[in-house]
Design a protein around this motif. Sequence first.
Motif, PDB file in Angstrom:
ATOM      1  N   THR A 152       0.875  -1.289   0.030  1.00 22.96           N
ATOM      2  CA  THR A 152      -0.020   0.094   0.005  1.00 22.96           C
ATOM      3  C   THR A 152       0.912   1.408  -0.137  1.00 22.96           C
ATOM      4  O   THR A 152       2.036   1.317   0.851  1.00 22.96           O
ATOM      5  N   CYS A 166       1.318   5.091   0.915  1.00 25.03           N
ATOM      6  CA  CYS A 166       0.977   5.949   1.923  1.00 25.03           C
ATOM      7  C   CYS A 166       1.432   7.346   1.643  1.00 25.03           C
ATOM      8  O   CYS A 166       2.585   7.622   1.621  1.00 25.03           O
ATOM      9  N   ASP A 177      -1.703  -2.322  -4.371  1.00 22.58           N
ATOM     10  CA  ASP A 177      -3.144  -2.453  -4.276  1.00 22.58           C
ATOM     11  C   ASP A 177      -4.011  -1.056  -3.994  1.00 22.58           C
ATOM     12  O   ASP A 177      -5.111  -1.064  -4.459  1.00 22.58           O
ATOM     13  N   ALA A 178      -3.451   0.034  -3.453  1.00 19.93           N
ATOM     14  CA  ALA A 178      -3.963   0.954  -3.201  1.00 19.93           C
ATOM     15  C   ALA A 178      -3.121   2.190  -2.677  1.00 19.93           C
ATOM     16  O   ALA A 178      -1.952   2.248  -2.464  1.00 19.93           O
ATOM     17  N   ILE A 201      -3.378   5.299  -0.004  1.00 15.33           N
ATOM     18  CA  ILE A 201      -4.047   6.016   1.127  1.00 15.33           C
ATOM     19  C   ILE A 201      -3.467   7.348   1.543  1.00 15.33           C
ATOM     20  O   ILE A 201      -2.422   7.748   0.999  1.00 15.33           O
ATOM     21  N   CYS A 222      -7.693   5.429  -4.989  1.00 15.51           N
ATOM     22  CA  CYS A 222      -6.902   6.585  -4.382  1.00 15.51           C
ATOM     23  C   CYS A 222      -7.668   6.977  -2.937  1.00 15.51           C
ATOM     24  O   CYS A 222      -8.887   7.330  -3.318  1.00 15.51           O
ATOM     25  N   PHE A 223      -7.355   6.769  -1.813  1.00 16.60           N
ATOM     26  CA  PHE A 223      -8.449   6.997  -0.723  1.00 16.60           C
ATOM     27  C   PHE A 223      -7.909   8.447  -0.066  1.00 16.60           C
ATOM     28  O   PHE A 223      -6.715   8.617   0.079  1.00 16.60           O
ATOM     29  N   GLY A 225      -7.688   6.941   5.138  1.00 12.25           N
ATOM     30  CA  GLY A 225      -7.431   5.699   5.242  1.00 12.25           C
ATOM     31  C   GLY A 225      -8.128   5.016   4.271  1.00 12.25           C
ATOM     32  O   GLY A 225      -9.309   5.543   3.790  1.00 12.25           O
ATOM     33  N   ARG A 226      -8.337   3.515   4.068  1.00 13.06           N
ATOM     34  CA  ARG A 226      -8.936   2.685   3.365  1.00 13.06           C
ATOM     35  C   ARG A 226     -10.538   2.949   3.588  1.00 13.06           C
ATOM     36  O   ARG A 226     -11.324   2.689   2.865  1.00 13.06           O
ATOM     37  N   SER A 227     -10.893   3.501   4.879  1.00 13.74           N
ATOM     38  CA  SER A 227     -12.356   3.479   5.255  1.00 13.74           C
ATOM     39  C   SER A 227     -12.804   4.774   4.486  1.00 13.74           C
ATOM     40  O   SER A 227     -13.987   4.753   4.756  1.00 13.74           O
ATOM     41  N   GLU A 251     -13.098   7.303  -1.696  1.00 22.21           N
ATOM     42  CA  GLU A 251     -12.232   7.359  -2.863  1.00 22.21           C
ATOM     43  C   GLU A 251     -12.171   8.582  -3.542  1.00 22.21           C
ATOM     44  O   GLU A 251     -13.291   9.588  -3.446  1.00 22.21           O
TER      45      GLU A 251
END
Length: 133
Positions: free
Chosen positions: A24, A26, A101-102, A104, A121-122, A125-127, A130
């Motif tokens: 990930t 960051c 994978d992403a 953040i 793209c968040f 955080g992932r929660s 996007e």
Amino acid sequence: MTRTGGCLCGQVRYEIDHELGPVTACHCTQCRKQTGHYAAATPAPWDSIALRGEVTWYRSSPMARRGFCGTCGSYLFWEEGDGLAYVMAGSLDLPTGLRMDAHIFYADRGDYYRAGDGLPCFAAGRSGAEVPA
């Protein structure tokens, strides 16, 4: 599968005896300041990591610390005390076979680049929500 890695000067080396998940990226302000760009890490349980050499720790917030080589300054680990080490993907020996994978904390990214890899793209955080790359 055992993975190996370490710092630039070789004073700190590690072996990980655990399957690693995706990497990930960051983009938070702390990672940006620590690395000069963004951090890319994969989690592993601390009990699966054998260290050789001494890691120097910097308490970057009340909940997290960052581990690096005290000789060359290579950024190696991030942790928040949950039993996981977030291993900096760039410190792993090649080939890693891993994929990102992403992104953040993308809302905190530097203003000089945009993600162009098609990954989610968040904003935080992932929660979180996007946001467009």
